[in-house]
Write a protein that holds these residues in place. Sequence first.
Motif, PDB file in Angstrom:
ATOM      1  N   GLU A 149      12.030  11.667   6.138  1.00 31.66           N
ATOM      2  CA  GLU A 149      10.992  10.741   6.600  1.00 31.66           C
ATOM      3  C   GLU A 149       9.619  11.309   6.274  1.00 31.66           C
ATOM      4  N   ILE A 150       8.739  10.479   5.717  1.00 31.05           N
ATOM      5  CA  ILE A 150       7.375  10.961   5.460  1.00 31.05           C
ATOM      6  C   ILE A 150       6.332  10.248   6.304  1.00 31.05           C
ATOM      7  N   MET A 151       6.669   9.101   6.866  1.00 27.53           N
ATOM      8  CA  MET A 151       5.669   8.457   7.721  1.00 27.53           C
ATOM      9  C   MET A 151       6.249   7.410   8.659  1.00 27.53           C
ATOM     10  N   GLY A 152       5.473   7.178   9.739  1.00 29.57           N
ATOM     11  CA  GLY A 152       5.703   6.031  10.596  1.00 29.57           C
ATOM     12  C   GLY A 152       4.584   5.053  10.306  1.00 29.57           C
ATOM     13  N   ALA A 153       4.830   3.770  10.516  1.00 24.53           N
ATOM     14  CA  ALA A 153       3.792   2.782  10.200  1.00 24.53           C
ATOM     15  C   ALA A 153       4.087   1.483  10.921  1.00 24.53           C
ATOM     16  N   MET A 208       2.329   9.291  -5.783  1.00 18.96           N
ATOM     17  CA  MET A 208       2.539  10.649  -5.279  1.00 18.96           C
ATOM     18  C   MET A 208       3.833  11.266  -5.811  1.00 18.96           C
ATOM     19  N   PHE A 209       4.903  10.478  -5.874  1.00 14.19           N
ATOM     20  CA  PHE A 209       6.211  11.064  -6.204  1.00 14.19           C
ATOM     21  C   PHE A 209       6.732  10.676  -7.585  1.00 14.19           C
ATOM     22  N   GLY A 210       6.056   9.770  -8.266  1.00 14.09           N
ATOM     23  CA  GLY A 210       6.507   9.357  -9.594  1.00 14.09           C
ATOM     24  C   GLY A 210       7.483   8.198  -9.505  1.00 14.09           C
ATOM     25  N   PRO A 211       7.729   7.550 -10.648  1.00 13.15           N
ATOM     26  CA  PRO A 211       8.511   6.304 -10.661  1.00 13.15           C
ATOM     27  C   PRO A 211       9.998   6.498 -10.360  1.00 13.15           C
ATOM     28  N   GLU A 212      10.529   7.723 -10.519  1.00 14.39           N
ATOM     29  CA  GLU A 212      11.981   7.897 -10.364  1.00 14.39           C
ATOM     30  C   GLU A 212      12.431   7.989  -8.910  1.00 14.39           C
ATOM     31  N   ARG A 213      11.546   8.455  -8.036  1.00 19.22           N
ATOM     32  CA  ARG A 213      11.987   8.714  -6.656  1.00 19.22           C
ATOM     33  C   ARG A 213      12.167   7.418  -5.883  1.00 19.22           C
ATOM     34  N   GLN A 214      13.167   7.437  -4.970  1.00 22.77           N
ATOM     35  CA  GLN A 214      13.492   6.259  -4.172  1.00 22.77           C
ATOM     36  C   GLN A 214      12.660   6.234  -2.885  1.00 22.77           C
ATOM     37  N   ILE A 215      12.283   5.022  -2.469  1.00 22.27           N
ATOM     38  CA  ILE A 215      11.567   4.827  -1.209  1.00 22.27           C
ATOM     39  C   ILE A 215      12.444   3.948  -0.320  1.00 22.27           C
ATOM     40  N   ARG A 216      12.574   4.342   0.961  1.00 18.54           N
ATOM     41  CA  ARG A 216      13.365   3.523   1.875  1.00 18.54           C
ATOM     42  C   ARG A 216      12.501   3.168   3.087  1.00 18.54           C
ATOM     43  N   ILE A 217      12.480   1.893   3.429  1.00 19.12           N
ATOM     44  CA  ILE A 217      11.714   1.452   4.595  1.00 19.12           C
ATOM     45  C   ILE A 217      12.686   0.952   5.659  1.00 19.12           C
ATOM     46  N   ARG A 218      12.605   1.549   6.842  1.00 23.06           N
ATOM     47  CA  ARG A 218      13.513   1.171   7.942  1.00 23.06           C
ATOM     48  C   ARG A 218      12.699   0.589   9.078  1.00 23.06           C
ATOM     49  N   SER A 219      13.309  -0.264   9.890  1.00 26.07           N
ATOM     50  CA  SER A 219      12.578  -0.727  11.065  1.00 26.07           C
ATOM     51  C   SER A 219      12.640   0.378  12.115  1.00 26.07           C
ATOM     52  N   THR A 233       0.841  -1.209   0.000  1.00 27.17           N
ATOM     53  CA  THR A 233       0.000   0.000   0.000  1.00 27.17           C
ATOM     54  C   THR A 233       0.876   1.259   0.000  1.00 27.17           C
ATOM     55  N   ILE A 234       1.896   1.245   0.864  1.00 26.59           N
ATOM     56  CA  ILE A 234       2.781   2.420   0.965  1.00 26.59           C
ATOM     57  C   ILE A 234       3.545   2.647  -0.341  1.00 26.59           C
ATOM     58  N   THR A 235       4.024   1.565  -0.925  1.00 27.02           N
ATOM     59  CA  THR A 235       4.780   1.706  -2.173  1.00 27.02           C
ATOM     60  C   THR A 235       3.872   2.214  -3.294  1.00 27.02           C
ATOM     61  N   ALA A 236       2.675   1.660  -3.370  1.00 31.88           N
ATOM     62  CA  ALA A 236       1.740   2.102  -4.408  1.00 31.88           C
ATOM     63  C   ALA A 236       1.431   3.588  -4.226  1.00 31.88           C
ATOM     64  N   PHE A 237       1.261   3.969  -2.974  1.00 32.34           N
ATOM     65  CA  PHE A 237       0.988   5.387  -2.698  1.00 32.34           C
ATOM     66  C   PHE A 237       2.165   6.266  -3.135  1.00 32.34           C
ATOM     67  N   ALA A 238       3.381   5.887  -2.699  1.00 34.00           N
ATOM     68  CA  ALA A 238       4.553   6.723  -2.974  1.00 34.00           C
ATOM     69  C   ALA A 238       4.821   6.821  -4.484  1.00 34.00           C
ATOM     70  N   ARG A 239       4.606   5.738  -5.207  1.00 36.94           N
ATOM     71  CA  ARG A 239       4.788   5.773  -6.659  1.00 36.94           C
ATOM     72  C   ARG A 239       3.838   6.772  -7.301  1.00 36.94           C
ATOM     73  N   GLU A 279       9.597   2.962   9.548  1.00 34.05           N
ATOM     74  CA  GLU A 279       9.506   4.345   9.090  1.00 34.05           C
ATOM     75  C   GLU A 279       9.825   4.367   7.606  1.00 34.05           C
ATOM     76  N   VAL A 280       9.212   5.323   6.892  1.00 36.99           N
ATOM     77  CA  VAL A 280       9.366   5.375   5.446  1.00 36.99           C
ATOM     78  C   VAL A 280       9.988   6.713   5.057  1.00 36.99           C
ATOM     79  N   ASP A 281      11.043   6.637   4.236  1.00 37.97           N
ATOM     80  CA  ASP A 281      11.723   7.851   3.766  1.00 37.97           C
ATOM     81  C   ASP A 281      11.617   7.965   2.247  1.00 37.97           C
ATOM     82  N   ILE A 282      11.706   9.181   1.770  1.00 34.50           N
ATOM     83  CA  ILE A 282      11.779   9.433   0.318  1.00 34.50           C
ATOM     84  C   ILE A 282      13.069  10.219   0.081  1.00 34.50           C
TER      85      ILE A 282
END
Length: 345
Positions: free
Chosen positions: A287-291, A242-253, A234-240, A264-267
Amino acid sequence: MTAMTDDLQTLETTAISELSACTEEATLIAWKSKFIGEKGHMKAALGKLGTIPKEQRAAFGQDANKVKVALETAYACAVSVAKEAALMASLNAAPLDVTIPGRRPTQGRLHPATQILREIYQIYGELGFQVYRTRDVESDERNFELLNMPPHHPARDMWDTFFADAPAGTVLRTHTSPGQIHVMREMCPNPIRVILPGMCFRNEAISTRSEIQFLQVEGLCIGEGVTMADLKGTITAFARRMFGPERQIRIRSSYFPFTEPSIEVDIDWPQDDPNRDRLTKGTGWLEIMGAGMVHPTVLRNGGYDPDIVTGFAFGMGPQRMLMLKHAIDDIRLFWQNDLRFLAQF
Ligand code: DAH
């Protein structure tokens, strides 16, 4: 014809001739009080009615009334002539140029924060989430306790809180997460897929990255068999979107008391922006969100049985996203209402 009616006629002639010399407001007013005012000649003439022999009284009264009406009419006429003249004079003194172009009315627009909120609703709407509104002023119980933070729990330190005196235990919500309790208690035992947008408040030092008042959008999905994979998808689909296919998404514990496990999710900040290092503290990420997966205790507090259902939740910062999208270097700009900033969106 009596001596008295002669007097009336003289009065009328004198008054009319004096009136013709009055062309301005001041002289007109003076004329009015002299002839037709409370202490004027006309009043005096009428006052003599009682001294006139009975048989002449009716005729005198009629004549006097005629003169009075004539003088009043003449006065009203003179006033309107004077007004017209004054208007013409002022128009001639400052002529009106009807060929000068008009002033363009300024067109309003939506605040960028409203724009991004609508974008978020749109994207999550496509993913099957409904918008659920909850309150800005909360109880300590919902803001903390029911989210698995008993009084004096050290995790409370993550949120510098504005407390209100009355009623005791009232806080300005520090995050949209207490909305999870509201929606769970309303919807239980049904499955849930909602986002909860709204204002949050924290007693923080104001800086380029943090404000004491900001927006969050919470997300909550509860049902049988909901997994961490659903959350990441869900988060990846959202970020794609919202920010387009080029931007990187990072998920950390990470750690939050109300989720287990937590992430936590970073862009990544735009590569070519000269402010990248400063705004990301040298990391290149914002960071754009906690989850995380909703903690069993929180599910229970919402009325659900954690042996039957699971859920994921997230809380994100729309203003952070705006900064990332447009390389905006100062979060304070969102409340300053400077049109030079706002007009760019
Ligand atoms: N409420 C958290 C905050 O404001 C953000 C958050 C983290 C929300 C994890 C969640 C979550 O729903 O699962 O810092």
